[in-house]
Structures are given as structure tokens and as C-alpha cells.
Design an enzyme around this catalytic site. Structure first.
Site, PDB file in Angstrom:
ATOM      1  N   ASN A  45       0.827  -1.209   0.000  1.00 32.86           N
ATOM      2  CA  ASN A  45       0.000   0.000   0.000  1.00 32.86           C
ATOM      3  C   ASN A  45       0.860   1.258   0.000  1.00 32.86           C
ATOM      4  OD1 ASN A  45      -2.268  -1.594   0.120  1.00 32.86           O
ATOM      5  ND2 ASN A  45      -2.693  -1.222   2.277  1.00 32.86           N
ATOM      6  N   ARG A 373      -9.532  -4.849 -14.736  1.00 26.38           N
ATOM      7  CA  ARG A 373      -8.410  -5.650 -14.248  1.00 26.38           C
ATOM      8  C   ARG A 373      -8.850  -7.110 -14.294  1.00 26.38           C
ATOM      9  NH1 ARG A 373      -5.225  -1.727 -11.784  1.00 26.38           N
ATOM     10  NH2 ARG A 373      -6.360  -0.088 -10.669  1.00 26.38           N
ATOM     11  N   HIS A 433     -14.747   2.308 -15.549  1.00 29.32           N
ATOM     12  CA  HIS A 433     -14.542   1.600 -14.284  1.00 29.32           C
ATOM     13  C   HIS A 433     -15.743   0.729 -13.938  1.00 29.32           C
ATOM     14  CE1 HIS A 433     -13.729   1.518  -9.776  1.00 29.32           C
ATOM     15  NE2 HIS A 433     -12.593   1.090 -10.307  1.00 29.32           N
ATOM     16  N   TYR A 466     -11.368  -9.885  -2.196  1.00 28.16           N
ATOM     17  CA  TYR A 466     -12.100  -8.612  -2.150  1.00 28.16           C
ATOM     18  C   TYR A 466     -13.580  -8.898  -1.932  1.00 28.16           C
ATOM     19  CZ  TYR A 466      -8.161  -6.064  -4.363  1.00 28.16           C
ATOM     20  OH  TYR A 466      -6.950  -5.499  -4.657  1.00 28.16           O
ATOM     21  N   ARG A 562     -13.648   2.391   3.949  1.00 22.63           N
ATOM     22  CA  ARG A 562     -12.425   1.608   4.160  1.00 22.63           C
ATOM     23  C   ARG A 562     -11.177   2.477   4.118  1.00 22.63           C
ATOM     24  NH1 ARG A 562      -8.878  -0.233   0.499  1.00 22.63           N
ATOM     25  NH2 ARG A 562     -10.356  -0.156  -1.230  1.00 22.63           N
ATOM     26  N   HIS A 590     -14.454  -3.942  -0.399  1.00 25.71           N
ATOM     27  CA  HIS A 590     -14.325  -3.270  -1.691  1.00 25.71           C
ATOM     28  C   HIS A 590     -15.655  -2.858  -2.314  1.00 25.71           C
ATOM     29  CE1 HIS A 590     -13.186  -3.080  -6.087  1.00 25.71           C
ATOM     30  NE2 HIS A 590     -12.189  -2.404  -5.557  1.00 25.71           N
TER      31      HIS A 590
END
Length: 687
Positions: A45, A373, A433, A466, A562, A590
Site C-alpha cells: 500500500n 483488471r 470503471h 475482495y 475503508r 471493496h
């Protein structure tokens, strides 16, 4: 009240989130190896923070200096550096504590000075067989341009080659992309001991094997270092260049992008530190951090399973959705009723199987899907290629601007095109997205469409760690609008309207403002009013201000955030009615869920969009209103479990204290375990 007191700086809030990850490494209720893996997550991260957030701040400083107003940004830079140094010190202490705890469990992570003669012999052989072919020293001289060819976020050993009063320097790349970072050593008595050594220390041990015969020296000393580059692009819109060519050149640019962080071993000689800083062009605004002996702790995410089973999380086998077992194929199941999957509790296999079936089903005419992704060995990509080979009309929208996945997506785009798939790229500056697919099927001489709307990526790997929702539906009210979204993607500047979908950048901000304002009206009329949000990031000031207005009007607001949160709760007269918590646990939270009380007839949205300006105004995002009352209630039940967590929930406050939510006299609830049990009970086959 001044603006600076109304919002938390997003960079500091992000670092506070990463401190919550560090809390998990410190939490003794977590299994030992999982705690070590949380150190890896923290490190990974932080790398991303420097590539993106810190690099962005550096650019703002440069812009502000030209305008004579860089003071505020520089002050923030100092705050960041202070916060990172403090957290890194805690990190080092935790790592040493965990090594001791590992040793108590017969797991030994040894260095090159702690190995036996037998292990030394074995290591030299291992080096010759597996490592030597991947090692080429980089000699540092007057002409060496380190910025040009040093790889981003790789660990290097900076080597002093000492002969008398003369010192030469070289760099060795640690090839952890080719050889596992953790190497098991032959055990010594007692046999139950499990010794391991890091790849870094194998190279330290084998320095003579690398340099002998090529250099005369009295001594060799090695010190670890790494460099992080700015990950953003200078995407100029050249109309004569295709986006694919543009992205490829942008990836090349990243290889020579400016360094933004230099981390080096604390006992590295000052002369070597200065030499490397000069060669890398490290400025005073860059983060220069003296660290421990090891860098790239992100590899610790994959710390091997060794020792007893209680040193890792207990297995939580992924659940099958029993509804699919009642039907011959996925289409029959979805046509009968909407299906909601919640990963990683549910298996992602249902989505993979549906797309596999679509690839050869004679009734399927066309498939449209967007990828952001995908997994390295993506079965979804395979299904699209097979569908094209089987004569289906296949359209794949590839997002080439998915940060850190651009190279993989360029590869997939070329593979799909070669197979005859119609590949579409997003317009520059307008990332896609959303998580959508649309399957058109001929049934009884009519076209029936099946849609997927999700909160997460079509990725087999991340679906195991996730939390994300997938809605599978044949409801024409939704599928017709998903079709419009794909039309909008192909023609992004043509007007389009939606009734059941919230679509960025078309209508998301307008609808969200209207929904919040409606709750304000209800509260002012003395009616039931409330807002519940579960999101990753909340930093859009327009939406934050709207939530402040709602709180001031008496709307009760619960937020589960989060990551970054610019909103400050519990400010008198401004945010008294806002509670913000955050959960960090074994799965990464997520999914995005928006709930509006609506006088008791709750509106529940599942969304791909966080409340960030880029997601609301500059990306193609999709939120769907749940129409099935049973599915709506299931999401509400899961939210209640999350908001009742008494184990992993922390308060988000002005001080960024990350205080755990006190349990008081409430029963112990660890939300992720409770959600699994809740869904497991629902998915039991009927007797």
C-alpha cells in the site's frame, strides 16, 4: 469555520487507513503468519501511495511554486513524511517481534551469518543452479544513468568494492520476479525446525561468487535500497496516435519517470547514500527514508504456509449459490429470478461458468463485456476468444488506463483482436470503471438479454480476497439500460438517459444530490430520514458538503469507509449526526453500497463508484437500484452485520486515531465471519 478545518487531507487519511492495516499486523488475535502478511500489505500500500498520492502532491508543489503559493502543500509534505517515519518505526518493531514469535513456533527466517556449514554448501549450489544466470552487476561510474534503467520498486543491493583506499560501487538487482523471495533451507537438528532465507541474503552470502575473478578487492559490503517512481502519465491527446500506441509509450515513460522515494539501509555509508541520491536526482521534496535491512516487504503478502495450521486463517470454503443447482444452465436460473452473489463468500465460478456457457450456446447471438483488471490467466478472456471462434458477435471494451494493469490490458487487447473480437478502447481521459456484461440470446424468436452489474473487477484472483457484489439479471428494465451504457461507451459524447441506473459522468452527481436533498426534506418534515453508505473512499467536497447539510437538517448518516475519508464526523452543528467507521480484516472491503431511507421504502444501490470527483465526473461508472425486495433485504442485512462489528471496526475521527469501536455489553461480532455464517445458512440446499 475555515475550510481547512472542515476536511481531512486525503493524503493523511490514506496513511491513516494504512495504519489500520498495521494494526492488523499488531493484533495478536490474528494468526501469526497472517500478521506477517499484513506487513506485506502495508508495504505494498505504501508503495502505491508514493507512486500516486505523493507524486501528485509533488506535482502540485511544482505548479504552486510557479504561482507563488506552495506553502500549504509543503506543510502537508512534512506532515506526510513525519507520519510515514513514525509508522515505519512501528513497522520495524513489529517485524522484529514477529520474528521472535516465529522462532517460538520453530520457524526461522535466518540471515547469511546464521547458516550452518551444510547450509552454506547447499546455498552455493543453489546459487549456481538457480540464481547466477539472473545476476548482472551494474557498475556505477561517472556516465551511469541510474534513473534510466533502475526498475521501479525493485530491491537492489548497493555493493562497496573496497581495495586499499579505493572504493568502487555496483548494484545487484534482486530477481524476486524470477526466483521466490523465500527459500527453504535444508533443516538441521531438531528436524521440526523450519529454516528459511530471503533471496536478498543469498546474494549477500554469494558476493564472492559474483565478483571473484573479475575484480581485485579486499572486502565487499552490501546494503539494500529501492526507488519508487511517479506512476501517473503525461497523457497528451495526439489525434494521430491510437490510444494503444499512446499507452505503450506511457508505459515506457513510467520506466524513466521521476523518482519520488528513495529507501536505503540505515547503516549504508554516507558517501554511498549521497552518490545514489545524486545519480537518481533525488530532490529535497522527495522522500528519503533510512530503513532496515530489507525492502519490498510486499513479497511478505505471499509468506509461505509453514508450521501448524493455526498459524494461518481457518479455511472459509466459498459458497455455491443453490439457485443455480435447480436449473440446466445459468440462463434458465437468471431468467426465473435475479441472482445476487457476494464475494469472496460466494464462488466466482458462477460468473465464469455463465460466460463459458455463453461462448458455445447456439442460442447466444452476442456478448458485450468491459474489462478493467482481469487475472493473469483469465478464463473470461478465454471464453470471449472461444465465443468469437464459435461465430458469436463479441465486443470487449478494454480499459487501457487501469493503473498498474495497463501492460496486461494491452496484451489482452492484441490477443482478442487477433481472435476476431471487436475491441473498443475508452476515450482518453474517460476511464471505464463499470463492471458490466450483456449477453443477447434468441429465445422463442425473441431476443432476451442477460446482464451483469458489479462492484468489483472480473478477476478470479481478487474475487477470493475482495468483498464485491455481482447482480445477474434478465429484467428488461435493467438490461435495456445496460445496453444503453455500452452504446454510450462506443459513442461517449452522445446524450443518453437512464431511469434505473446511475451512470457517471452522465447523471451520478445530479441523482446523488437529489437523493440527499430528498432525505433533508423528509427530516425537516419530521419523517423517517437516513443515509447509509459503504464505500472505499469519500473525498469529493461537493458530496461531503451535501452530507454536512443533511446532518445539520437532522438526517442520521452512517458511513463505512475503508480508505480515504475527507469528511470529519461529530463537529457541532455540522456533522453531529454522522458516524464513520472502517473495517480492516482478512478480506479487503471493496463493494460500494448506497442506501437512502426514503420514508421507510429504502432505495438500495450497488455501485462501482467511490465518492471521489474522478469517479463521479470523469469516469464511466454504473450504480444499479435493486428492484427485487428479497435481494434488497439481503444487502440491508449484510450492512447491519457490518455496522455491528465489535472486533475489527474502528472510528474515523478528526484526530485520525483509529480507535476501535468499543464492544461495551454487546455480543462479540466479527462482521466478515458473521456474514459468511449468514450466507452459508441461506445457501444450504433444501431438504
Amino acid at each position: 469555520m475555515g475550510q481547512e478545518k472542515l476536511y481531512t487531507e486525503k493524503e493523511l487519511s490514506w496513511l491513516s487507513f494504512n495504519e489500520r492495516v498495521l494494526q492488523e499486523a499488531a493484533d495478536k488475535s490474528n494468526p501469526l503468519i497472517e500478521r506477517m502478511r499484513f506487513l506485506g500489505i502495508y508495504s505494498n500500500n505504501l508503495d502505491e501511495f508514493y507512486k500516486v498520492r505523493f507524486a501528485d502532491l509533488k506535482r502540485r508543489i511544482l505548479i504552486n511554486e510557479e504561482q507563488g503559493s506552495a506553502v500549504t502543500s509543503r506543510h502537508l509534505l512534512k506532515k506526510i513524511q513525519s507520519k510515514v517515519v513514525k509508522a515505519d518505526q512501528e513497522f520495524d518493531g513489529l517485524y522484529n517481534d514477529l520474528l521472535l514469535e516465529m522462532a517460538r513456533n520453530q520457524i526461522f527466517l535466518v540471515n547469511e551469518r546464521q547458516i550452518s556449514e551444510n547450509q552454506q554448501t547447499w546455498l552455493k549450489q543453489y546459487f549456481k543452479q538457480h540464481l547466477r544466470q539472473h545476476i548482472t552487476p551494474i557498475l556505477i561510474n561517472h556516465d551511469t544513468n541510474l534513473v534510466q534503467f533502475l526498475k521501479d520498486d525493485y530491491t537492489y543491493l548497493a555493493v562497496e568494492i573496497i581495495r586499499g583506499q579505493d572504493i568502487a560501487y555496483a548494484l545487484l538487482e534482486i530477481p524476486s520476479d524470477k526466483i521466490p523471495r523465500f527459500v527453504n533451507l535444508p533443516p538441521e537438528a531438531p528436524r521440526r525446525r523450519k529454516p528459511m532465507i530471503l533471496l536478498d541474503n543469498i546474494l549477500r552470502f554469494c558476493l564472492d561468487e559474483i565478483f571473484k575473478g573479475f575484480f581485485d578487492y579486499d572486502a565487499l559490503n552490501a546494503y539494500s535500497m529501492k526507488m519508487t517512481r511517479d506512476a501517473e502519465y503525461d497523457l497528451v491527446t495526439e489525434m494521430e496516435s491510437s490510444l494503444l500506441e499512446l499507452m505503450s509509450s506511457s508505459l515506457k515513460q513510467r520506466l524513466t519517470a521521476e523518482p519520488v522515494r528513495f529507501v536505503y539501509q540505515r547503516d549504508m555509508p554516507d558517501e554511498m547514500v549521497e552518490l545514489l541520491r545524486n545519480k537518481l536526482g533525488i530532490s529535497n521534496d522527495d522522500s528519503v527514508i533510512a530503513g532496515g535491512r530489507y525492502h519490498n516487504f510486499k513479497d511478505f503478502i505471499n509468506f509461505p504456509n509453514v508450521g501448524k495450521s493455526n498459524l494461518v486463517n481457518r479455511p472459509m470454503p466459498r459458497l455455491r449459490h443453490v439457485w443455480f443447482d435447480k436449473f440446466r444452465n445459468g440462463f434458465d436460473a437468471i431468467r426465473e429470478q435475479d441472482v445476487l452473489l457476494y464475494y469472496p463468500y460466494h464462488t466466482f465460478e458462477h460468473v465464469l461458468e455463465l460466460l463459458r456457457q455463453a461462448s458455445f450456446d447456439p442460442s447466444v447471438l452476442a456478448i458485450k463485456i468491459n474489462i478493467y483488471r482481469v487475472a493473469k490467466d483469465s478464463r473470461i478472456i478465454d471464453s470471449m476468444i472461444h465465443a468469437a471462434h464459435n461465430g458469436k458477435k463479441v465486443t470487449v471494451v478494454v480499459e487501457l488506463q487501469a493503473r498498474f494493469d495497463e501492460e496486461a490490458n494491452i496484451h489482452w487487447a492484441k490477443s482478442l483482436t487477433a481472435a476476431g473480437v471487436h475491441v473498443i478502447f475508452s476515450a482518453p481521459g474517460l476511464k471505464i470503471h463499470a463492471k458490466l456484461f450483456l449477453i443477447s440470446r434468441l429465445e422463442n424468436d425473441e431476443i432476451v438479454r442477460y446482464a451483469h452489474i458489479g462492484t468489483g473487477n472480473f478477476n478470479e484472483k481478487t474475487a477470493r480476497i475482495y468483498t464485491d457484489y455481482s447482480l445477474l439479471t434478465a429484467d428488461a428494465r435493467i438490461t435495456n439500460e445496460v445496453r444503453r451504457v455500452f452504446n454510450f461507451i462506443e459513442n461517449p459524447y452522445r446524450p443518453v438517459t437512464f431511469d434505473n441506473l446511475m451512470v457517471s459522468p452522465q447523471n451520478s452527481r445530479l441523482i446523488l444530490y437529489q437523493l440527499i436533498d430528498q432525505e433533508i426534506i423528509h427530516a425537516q418534515a419530521g419523517e423517517s430520514a437516513g443515509i447509509t453508505l459503504k464505500i472505499n473512499n469519500l473525498v469529493d467536497k461537493g458530496l461531503v458538503d451535501r452530507l454536512y447539510s443533511a446532518s445539520s437538517a437532522g438526517v442520521k448518516i452512517r458511513l463505512l469507509v475503508r480508505g480515504m475519508c475527507s469528511l470529519i464526523p461529530n463537529m457541532p452543528g455540522i456533522s453531529d449526526n454522522i458516524q464513520v467507521t472502517s473495517i480492516v480484516d482478512r478480506f479487503l472491503e471493496h463493494d460500494r453500497v448506497y442506501v437512502f431511507e426514503n420514508k421507510g421504502d429504502k432505495l438500495v444501490y450497488l455501485s462501482s463508484a467511490d465518492w471521489m470527483t474522478r469517479n463521479i465526473d470523469y469516469r464511466i461508472e454504473v450504480a444499479v437500484s435493486l428492484l427485487d425486495p428479497k435481494l434488497k433485504q439481503r444487502v440491508l442485512d449484510i450492512l447491519e452485520i457490518l455496522f455491528n462489528d465489535t472486533v475489527k471496526a474502528r472510528y474515523i475521527d478528526k484526530e485520525l486515531s483509529n480507535r476501535y469501536v468499543p464492544r461495551g455489553n454487546r455480543r462479540k461480532v466479527r462482521a466478515q465471519i458473521a456474514i459468511y455464517d449468514y450466507l452459508k445458512a441461506l445457501e444450504q440446499p433444501e431438504q
